[in-house]
Design a protein around this motif. Structure first.
Motif, mmCIF file in Angstrom:
data_model
loop_
_atom_site.group_PDB
_atom_site.id
_atom_site.type_symbol
_atom_site.label_atom_id
_atom_site.label_comp_id
_atom_site.label_asym_id
_atom_site.label_seq_id
_atom_site.Cartn_x
_atom_site.Cartn_y
_atom_site.Cartn_z
ATOM 1 N N PHE A 52 0.833 -1.203 0.000
ATOM 2 C CA PHE A 52 0.000 0.000 0.000
ATOM 3 C C PHE A 52 0.869 1.256 0.000
ATOM 4 N N LEU A 53 1.942 1.210 0.781
ATOM 5 C CA LEU A 53 2.818 2.370 0.905
ATOM 6 C C LEU A 53 3.722 2.545 -0.312
ATOM 7 N N ASP A 54 4.096 1.421 -0.924
ATOM 8 C CA ASP A 54 5.008 1.453 -2.075
ATOM 9 C C ASP A 54 4.585 0.374 -3.058
ATOM 10 N N ALA A 55 3.982 0.794 -4.155
ATOM 11 C CA ALA A 55 3.465 -0.168 -5.134
ATOM 12 C C ALA A 55 4.570 -1.038 -5.721
ATOM 13 N N GLY A 56 5.810 -0.568 -5.668
ATOM 14 C CA GLY A 56 6.929 -1.347 -6.210
ATOM 15 C C GLY A 56 7.634 -2.189 -5.178
ATOM 16 N N HIS A 57 7.075 -2.288 -3.975
ATOM 17 C CA HIS A 57 7.713 -3.042 -2.893
ATOM 18 C C HIS A 57 7.912 -4.504 -3.298
ATOM 19 N N ARG A 58 9.078 -5.045 -2.991
ATOM 20 C CA ARG A 58 9.379 -6.451 -3.236
ATOM 21 C C ARG A 58 9.218 -7.194 -1.918
ATOM 22 N N THR A 59 8.267 -8.111 -1.863
ATOM 23 C CA THR A 59 7.986 -8.811 -0.610
ATOM 24 C C THR A 59 9.093 -9.808 -0.278
ATOM 25 N N SER A 60 9.106 -10.244 0.965
ATOM 26 C CA SER A 60 10.169 -11.130 1.440
ATOM 27 C C SER A 60 10.137 -12.503 0.787
ATOM 28 N N CYS A 61 9.029 -12.869 0.136
ATOM 29 C CA CYS A 61 9.002 -14.162 -0.548
ATOM 30 C C CYS A 61 8.775 -14.009 -2.045
ATOM 31 N N ASP A 62 9.192 -12.874 -2.595
ATOM 32 C CA ASP A 62 9.225 -12.735 -4.059
ATOM 33 C C ASP A 62 10.518 -13.376 -4.551
ATOM 34 N N ILE A 63 10.447 -14.663 -4.819
ATOM 35 C CA ILE A 63 11.646 -15.424 -5.172
ATOM 36 C C ILE A 63 11.845 -15.494 -6.682
ATOM 37 N N ASN A 64 10.762 -15.760 -7.398
ATOM 38 C CA ASN A 64 10.824 -15.796 -8.863
ATOM 39 C C ASN A 64 9.419 -15.520 -9.401
ATOM 40 N N SER A 65 9.211 -15.774 -10.678
ATOM 41 C CA SER A 65 7.943 -15.403 -11.304
ATOM 42 C C SER A 65 6.758 -16.226 -10.813
ATOM 43 N N TRP A 66 6.996 -17.447 -10.352
ATOM 44 C CA TRP A 66 5.893 -18.299 -9.917
ATOM 45 C C TRP A 66 5.821 -18.496 -8.412
ATOM 46 N N LEU A 67 6.875 -18.109 -7.689
ATOM 47 C CA LEU A 67 6.873 -18.168 -6.225
ATOM 48 C C LEU A 67 7.001 -16.736 -5.729
ATOM 49 N N SER A 68 5.847 -16.058 -5.610
ATOM 50 C CA SER A 68 5.856 -14.629 -5.366
ATOM 51 C C SER A 68 4.603 -14.204 -4.604
ATOM 52 N N CYS A 69 4.783 -13.808 -3.347
ATOM 53 C CA CYS A 69 3.664 -13.307 -2.556
ATOM 54 C C CYS A 69 3.107 -12.024 -3.169
ATOM 55 N N GLY A 70 4.005 -11.180 -3.680
ATOM 56 C CA GLY A 70 3.575 -9.918 -4.255
ATOM 57 C C GLY A 70 2.620 -10.101 -5.415
ATOM 58 N N THR A 71 2.903 -11.082 -6.272
ATOM 59 C CA THR A 71 2.009 -11.353 -7.395
ATOM 60 C C THR A 71 0.626 -11.757 -6.908
ATOM 61 N N VAL A 72 0.583 -12.630 -5.909
ATOM 62 C CA VAL A 72 -0.699 -13.096 -5.367
ATOM 63 C C VAL A 72 -1.443 -11.955 -4.696
ATOM 64 N N MET A 73 -0.733 -11.117 -3.940
ATOM 65 C CA MET A 73 -1.368 -10.026 -3.199
ATOM 66 C C MET A 73 -1.990 -8.969 -4.093
ATOM 67 N N ARG A 74 -1.503 -8.854 -5.303
ATOM 68 C CA ARG A 74 -2.001 -7.821 -6.206
ATOM 69 C C ARG A 74 -3.228 -8.275 -7.002
ATOM 70 N N THR A 75 -3.759 -9.448 -6.713
ATOM 71 C CA THR A 75 -4.916 -9.970 -7.446
ATOM 72 C C THR A 75 -6.206 -9.696 -6.678
#
Length: 210
Positions: A52-75
């Motif tokens: 919310f604070l930073d749309a470009g934030h990289r989460t602690s489990c953004d490991i690759n294109s398919w293992l990514s909390c950030g990708t899931v959170m943005r849906t």
């Protein structure tokens, strides 16, 4: 006759020591799963706030294109009820921890209360199954902290069901009620193998590239 006899487990005046020990075992499992589930939910809440604070934030489990909390959170699925799903986990697992601590301290609850616990953990598990389906087949990305919650909720629902079968809260034949706790860990493991086996097959192409 079987149900009425086993239901004595929830009678403070006639409760047997073996039943009390069984409930303490449930309390330990519920405390463990509740704390780990709360940790997963709290971490996801923190990461969601950072997004919310930073749309470009990289989460602690953004490991690759398919293992990514950030990708899931943005849906949209990450806010199924109009707010981030992890907030549900914070409240729900706090309740689980509170009940577990009460049981470990010697509290005894009526059958109707255990029905409420059963309904709550079952609805939570059904929600987890929905999230598993969405991430695996629709979003096409996985979240490590979400998967921690999948494991904890699966163990919790199986162990709670076994406890309530043994205590006579859930009606069942005597043989099922007696054997429920003995088979609970096997049942939980089988469900997790099914869940994560499906994930492994679904993502086999990226996990094991040719």
């Amino acid at each position: 006759m079987t149900t009425s006899a086993s239901a004595l487990d929830d009678s403070p005046a006639q409760r047997s020591e073996p039943a009390a020990r069984a409930d303490r075992r449930w309390g330990l499992v519920a405390l463990m799963t509740g704390l780990l589930g709360f940790y997963g939910a709290a971490t996801l809440v923190y990461e969601r706030v950072q997004l919310f604070l930073d749309a470009g934030h990289r989460t602690s489990c953004d490991i690759n294109s398919w293992l990514s909390c950030g990708t899931v959170m943005r849906t949209p699925q990450a806010e199924a009820f109009g707010f981030p799903n992890p907030f549900i986990g914070l409240v729900a697992y706090a309740v689980v921890v509170a009940v577990a601590l009460a049981v470990l301290a010697g509290a005894r609850f009526a059958a109707w209360y255990w029905w409420g616990v059963q309904i709550g953990v079952t609805l939570g598990w059904l929600f987890v199954l929905w999230l598993w389906y969405q991430t695996t087949f629709e979003i096409n990305a996985l979240c490590l902290y979400c998967m921690l919650v999948w494991v904890m909720q699966t163990v919790l629902v199986v162990q709670t069901t076994a406890r309530n079968l043994r205590a006579g809260v859930l009606p069942a034949p005597a043989a099922v009620a007696r054997g429920a706790e003995q088979w609970a860990w096997f049942a939980a493991a089988a469900l997790l193998v099914l869940i994560f086996g499906t994930v492994l097959i679904r993502f086999a192409g990226v996990i094991f590239p040719a």
